[in-house]
Write a protein that holds these residues in place. Structure first.
Motif, PDB file in Angstrom:
ATOM      1  N   ASP A 237       0.817  -1.208   0.000  1.00 20.30           N
ATOM      2  CA  ASP A 237       0.000   0.000   0.000  1.00 20.30           C
ATOM      3  C   ASP A 237       0.852   1.260   0.000  1.00 20.30           C
ATOM      4  O   ASP A 237       0.462   2.289  -0.574  1.00 20.30           O
ATOM      5  N   VAL A 238       2.021   1.212   0.615  1.00 21.74           N
ATOM      6  CA  VAL A 238       2.951   2.343   0.527  1.00 21.74           C
ATOM      7  C   VAL A 238       3.379   2.526  -0.927  1.00 21.74           C
ATOM      8  O   VAL A 238       3.383   3.645  -1.464  1.00 21.74           O
ATOM      9  N   GLY A 239       3.735   1.406  -1.585  1.00 24.43           N
ATOM     10  CA  GLY A 239       4.114   1.487  -2.991  1.00 24.43           C
ATOM     11  C   GLY A 239       2.992   1.997  -3.871  1.00 24.43           C
ATOM     12  O   GLY A 239       3.224   2.793  -4.796  1.00 24.43           O
ATOM     13  N   ALA A 240       1.762   1.565  -3.590  1.00 24.90           N
ATOM     14  CA  ALA A 240       0.611   2.026  -4.373  1.00 24.90           C
ATOM     15  C   ALA A 240       0.386   3.519  -4.191  1.00 24.90           C
ATOM     16  O   ALA A 240       0.086   4.239  -5.148  1.00 24.90           O
ATOM     17  N   TRP A 241       0.548   4.003  -2.941  1.00 26.50           N
ATOM     18  CA  TRP A 241       0.369   5.444  -2.695  1.00 26.50           C
ATOM     19  C   TRP A 241       1.434   6.251  -3.436  1.00 26.50           C
ATOM     20  O   TRP A 241       1.129   7.280  -4.051  1.00 26.50           O
ATOM     21  N   ILE A 242       2.670   5.790  -3.388  1.00 29.50           N
ATOM     22  CA  ILE A 242       3.757   6.482  -4.088  1.00 29.50           C
ATOM     23  C   ILE A 242       3.455   6.568  -5.585  1.00 29.50           C
ATOM     24  O   ILE A 242       3.639   7.615  -6.211  1.00 29.50           O
ATOM     25  N   PHE A 243       2.968   5.475  -6.152  1.00 27.50           N
ATOM     26  CA  PHE A 243       2.647   5.500  -7.578  1.00 27.50           C
ATOM     27  C   PHE A 243       1.503   6.458  -7.869  1.00 27.50           C
ATOM     28  O   PHE A 243       1.613   7.326  -8.743  1.00 27.50           O
ATOM     29  N   GLU A 244       0.395   6.301  -7.158  1.00 25.97           N
ATOM     30  CA  GLU A 244      -0.811   7.080  -7.461  1.00 25.97           C
ATOM     31  C   GLU A 244      -0.628   8.572  -7.221  1.00 25.97           C
ATOM     32  O   GLU A 244      -1.139   9.401  -7.990  1.00 25.97           O
ATOM     33  N   HIS A 245       0.088   8.940  -6.169  1.00 25.80           N
ATOM     34  CA  HIS A 245       0.128  10.347  -5.769  1.00 25.80           C
ATOM     35  C   HIS A 245       1.409  11.075  -6.139  1.00 25.80           C
ATOM     36  O   HIS A 245       1.447  12.316  -6.060  1.00 25.80           O
ATOM     37  N   VAL A 246       2.444  10.355  -6.524  1.00 24.51           N
ATOM     38  CA  VAL A 246       3.697  11.016  -6.875  1.00 24.51           C
ATOM     39  C   VAL A 246       4.156  10.647  -8.284  1.00 24.51           C
ATOM     40  O   VAL A 246       4.307  11.520  -9.130  1.00 24.51           O
ATOM     41  N   ILE A 247       4.343   9.363  -8.559  1.00 26.31           N
ATOM     42  CA  ILE A 247       4.837   8.970  -9.881  1.00 26.31           C
ATOM     43  C   ILE A 247       3.825   9.317 -10.969  1.00 26.31           C
ATOM     44  O   ILE A 247       4.165   9.922 -11.990  1.00 26.31           O
ATOM     45  N   LYS A 248       2.597   8.965 -10.761  1.00 24.29           N
ATOM     46  CA  LYS A 248       1.543   9.152 -11.767  1.00 24.29           C
ATOM     47  C   LYS A 248       1.237  10.625 -12.034  1.00 24.29           C
ATOM     48  O   LYS A 248       0.972  11.025 -13.171  1.00 24.29           O
ATOM     49  N   THR A 249       1.297  11.444 -10.991  1.00 23.03           N
ATOM     50  CA  THR A 249       0.893  12.849 -11.112  1.00 23.03           C
ATOM     51  C   THR A 249       2.052  13.828 -11.220  1.00 23.03           C
ATOM     52  O   THR A 249       1.864  14.994 -11.559  1.00 23.03           O
ATOM     53  N   GLY A 250       3.263  13.381 -10.898  1.00 20.42           N
ATOM     54  CA  GLY A 250       4.404  14.288 -10.816  1.00 20.42           C
ATOM     55  C   GLY A 250       4.721  14.675  -9.384  1.00 20.42           C
ATOM     56  O   GLY A 250       5.838  15.037  -9.058  1.00 20.42           O
ATOM     57  N   GLY A 251       3.695  14.622  -8.529  1.00 22.67           N
ATOM     58  CA  GLY A 251       3.898  14.796  -7.095  1.00 22.67           C
ATOM     59  C   GLY A 251       4.130  16.208  -6.604  1.00 22.67           C
ATOM     60  O   GLY A 251       4.462  16.412  -5.426  1.00 22.67           O
ATOM     61  N   GLU A 252       3.910  17.218  -7.450  1.00 21.58           N
ATOM     62  CA  GLU A 252       4.219  18.592  -7.047  1.00 21.58           C
ATOM     63  C   GLU A 252       3.501  19.032  -5.773  1.00 21.58           C
ATOM     64  O   GLU A 252       4.050  19.790  -4.972  1.00 21.58           O
ATOM     65  N   GLU A 253       2.272  18.556  -5.587  1.00 23.74           N
ATOM     66  CA  GLU A 253       1.518  18.983  -4.403  1.00 23.74           C
ATOM     67  C   GLU A 253       2.147  18.498  -3.104  1.00 23.74           C
ATOM     68  O   GLU A 253       1.849  19.014  -2.019  1.00 23.74           O
ATOM     69  N   TRP A 254       3.057  17.503  -3.194  1.00 28.75           N
ATOM     70  CA  TRP A 254       3.685  16.957  -1.997  1.00 28.75           C
ATOM     71  C   TRP A 254       5.114  17.451  -1.810  1.00 28.75           C
ATOM     72  O   TRP A 254       5.759  17.074  -0.820  1.00 28.75           O
ATOM     73  N   PHE A 255       5.611  18.279  -2.717  1.00 29.60           N
ATOM     74  CA  PHE A 255       6.983  18.755  -2.598  1.00 29.60           C
ATOM     75  C   PHE A 255       7.176  19.495  -1.267  1.00 29.60           C
ATOM     76  O   PHE A 255       6.349  20.314  -0.855  1.00 29.60           O
ATOM     77  N   GLY A 256       8.276  19.199  -0.604  1.00 31.06           N
ATOM     78  CA  GLY A 256       8.603  19.863   0.647  1.00 31.06           C
ATOM     79  C   GLY A 256       7.921  19.271   1.861  1.00 31.06           C
ATOM     80  O   GLY A 256       8.121  19.759   2.978  1.00 31.06           O
ATOM     81  N   GLN A 257       7.129  18.210   1.663  1.00 30.05           N
ATOM     82  CA  GLN A 257       6.384  17.634   2.776  1.00 30.05           C
ATOM     83  C   GLN A 257       6.998  16.333   3.272  1.00 30.05           C
ATOM     84  O   GLN A 257       7.657  15.612   2.535  1.00 30.05           O
ATOM     85  N   ARG A 258       6.755  16.071   4.537  1.00 22.24           N
ATOM     86  CA  ARG A 258       7.061  14.781   5.151  1.00 22.24           C
ATOM     87  C   ARG A 258       5.718  14.105   5.408  1.00 22.24           C
ATOM     88  O   ARG A 258       4.985  14.500   6.306  1.00 22.24           O
ATOM     89  N   VAL A 259       5.404  13.130   4.549  1.00 21.39           N
ATOM     90  CA  VAL A 259       4.067  12.542   4.505  1.00 21.39           C
ATOM     91  C   VAL A 259       4.017  11.276   5.342  1.00 21.39           C
ATOM     92  O   VAL A 259       4.792  10.347   5.119  1.00 21.39           O
ATOM     93  N   THR A 260       3.106  11.241   6.317  1.00 18.48           N
ATOM     94  CA  THR A 260       2.940  10.030   7.110  1.00 18.48           C
ATOM     95  C   THR A 260       1.843   9.167   6.504  1.00 18.48           C
ATOM     96  O   THR A 260       0.789   9.654   6.102  1.00 18.48           O
ATOM     97  N   LEU A 261       2.113   7.860   6.437  1.00 13.63           N
ATOM     98  CA  LEU A 261       1.144   6.895   5.907  1.00 13.63           C
ATOM     99  C   LEU A 261       0.930   5.783   6.932  1.00 13.63           C
ATOM    100  O   LEU A 261       1.898   5.225   7.455  1.00 13.63           O
ATOM    101  N   THR A 262      -0.312   5.454   7.191  1.00 13.60           N
ATOM    102  CA  THR A 262      -0.630   4.386   8.141  1.00 13.60           C
ATOM    103  C   THR A 262      -2.062   3.925   7.916  1.00 13.60           C
ATOM    104  O   THR A 262      -2.778   4.447   7.057  1.00 13.60           O
ATOM    105  N   TYR A 263      -2.514   2.940   8.688  1.00 14.02           N
ATOM    106  CA  TYR A 263      -3.910   2.508   8.657  1.00 14.02           C
ATOM    107  C   TYR A 263      -4.634   3.122   9.841  1.00 14.02           C
ATOM    108  O   TYR A 263      -4.061   3.369  10.883  1.00 14.02           O
TER     109      TYR A 263
END
Length: 263
Positions: A237-263
């Motif tokens: 699910d971490v890999g899926a999030w990285i693909f969907e929100h960064v690789i697929k889109t370019g990820g600009e909206e997340w630049f400069g952020q420290r993103v926490t992922l959990t359930y």
């Protein structure tokens, strides 16, 4: 490999990064990857249903390790000297239990995350010296770190704080240095990256199999000011999030952020 847009992967035999690579190849994205044992990476991808035809047409594997700046440069540049648009780094060491209360857990290479990032920075600086590159042509970088490193707000549940702040102190020191290197080289006047994203998953479970996660609808997302606090998350699910929100889109909206992922 085509000279069109491609993504460079480091640590692609690791669960989170491997899952992100699988999603990228399934989406038709071209990629390069550094691997000490290319056959290991190939076998992992074939086991996830990636065909040999896709591997041949979309993926270039460079044999080497993160200690070699020339090998890293080969991952970052295509044969016609096109630069990767994005860098995904999930390099990490294997845990090692040792006697002693102060540092009961270390890793086989306690500086591997920082060393990888330093060498990527060095490789890019050499590339820029050889072929002048505009800011818009520079790649972004995403690194996989960990919760428990925040200087702003606690992002680890009470039951895990001794584990994260005491037992895992050595590997977390390395990840914190990695995070700082990403920030320093994404925001300075002589920036190496056009943007940087730090992903801080909670305790990782499972393997890289993209079919074994709980799905992105189960994933809670936070940042350093408002972290998502939980106990575990599946590597897939971490890999899926990285693909969907960064690789697929370019990820600009997340630049400069420290993103926490959990359930």
């Amino acid at each position: 490999m085509s000279s069109s847009r491609f993504v460079a992967f480091f640590g692609a035999t690791g669960g989170c990064t491997n899952a992100a690579l699988v999603h990228s190849l399934n989406a038709g994205i071209h990629a390069t990857a550094l691997a000490r044992t290319p056959s290991k990476l190939t076998d992992m991808l074939l086991a996830q249903g990636i065909s040999q035809a896709v591997l041949d047409s979309q993926l270039t594997i460079i044999k080497g390790d993160i200690a070699s700046v020339p090998a890293i440069k080969s991952v970052l540049l295509s044969k016609d000297h096109t630069l990767a648009s994005q860098i995904i780094s999930g390099v990490g060491g294997a845990p090692v239990i040792q006697w002693g209360l102060k540092f009961p857990v270390t890793v086989d290479n306690p500086e591997i995350c920082a060393t990888t990032t330093k060498n990527i920075v060095q490789a890019l600086r050499e590339i820029y010296a050889e072929q002048p590159t505009s800011a818009s042509q520079k790649p972004s970088i995403l690194v996989i770190s960990s919760t428990g490193l925040s200087d702003v707000r606690e992002d680890v549940p009470c039951g895990f704080r001794f584990l994260y702040h005491v037992i895992l102190k050595v590997p977390h020191k390395d990840k914190k240095e990695m995070e700082n290197l990403v920030a320093e080289n994404s925001t300075s006047t002589e920036e190496v990256f056009c943007g940087g994203v730090v992903v801080r998953p909670s305790l990782l479970t499972g393997d890289q199999s993209v079919n074994n996660g709980k799905g992105l609808l189960k994933v809670k997302v936070g940042n350093e000011d408002k972290p998502a606090i939980g106990y575990t998350i599946h590597r897939a699910d971490v890999g899926a999030w990285i693909f969907e929100h960064v690789i697929k889109t370019g990820g600009e909206e997340w630049f400069g952020q420290r993103v926490t992922l959990t359930y």
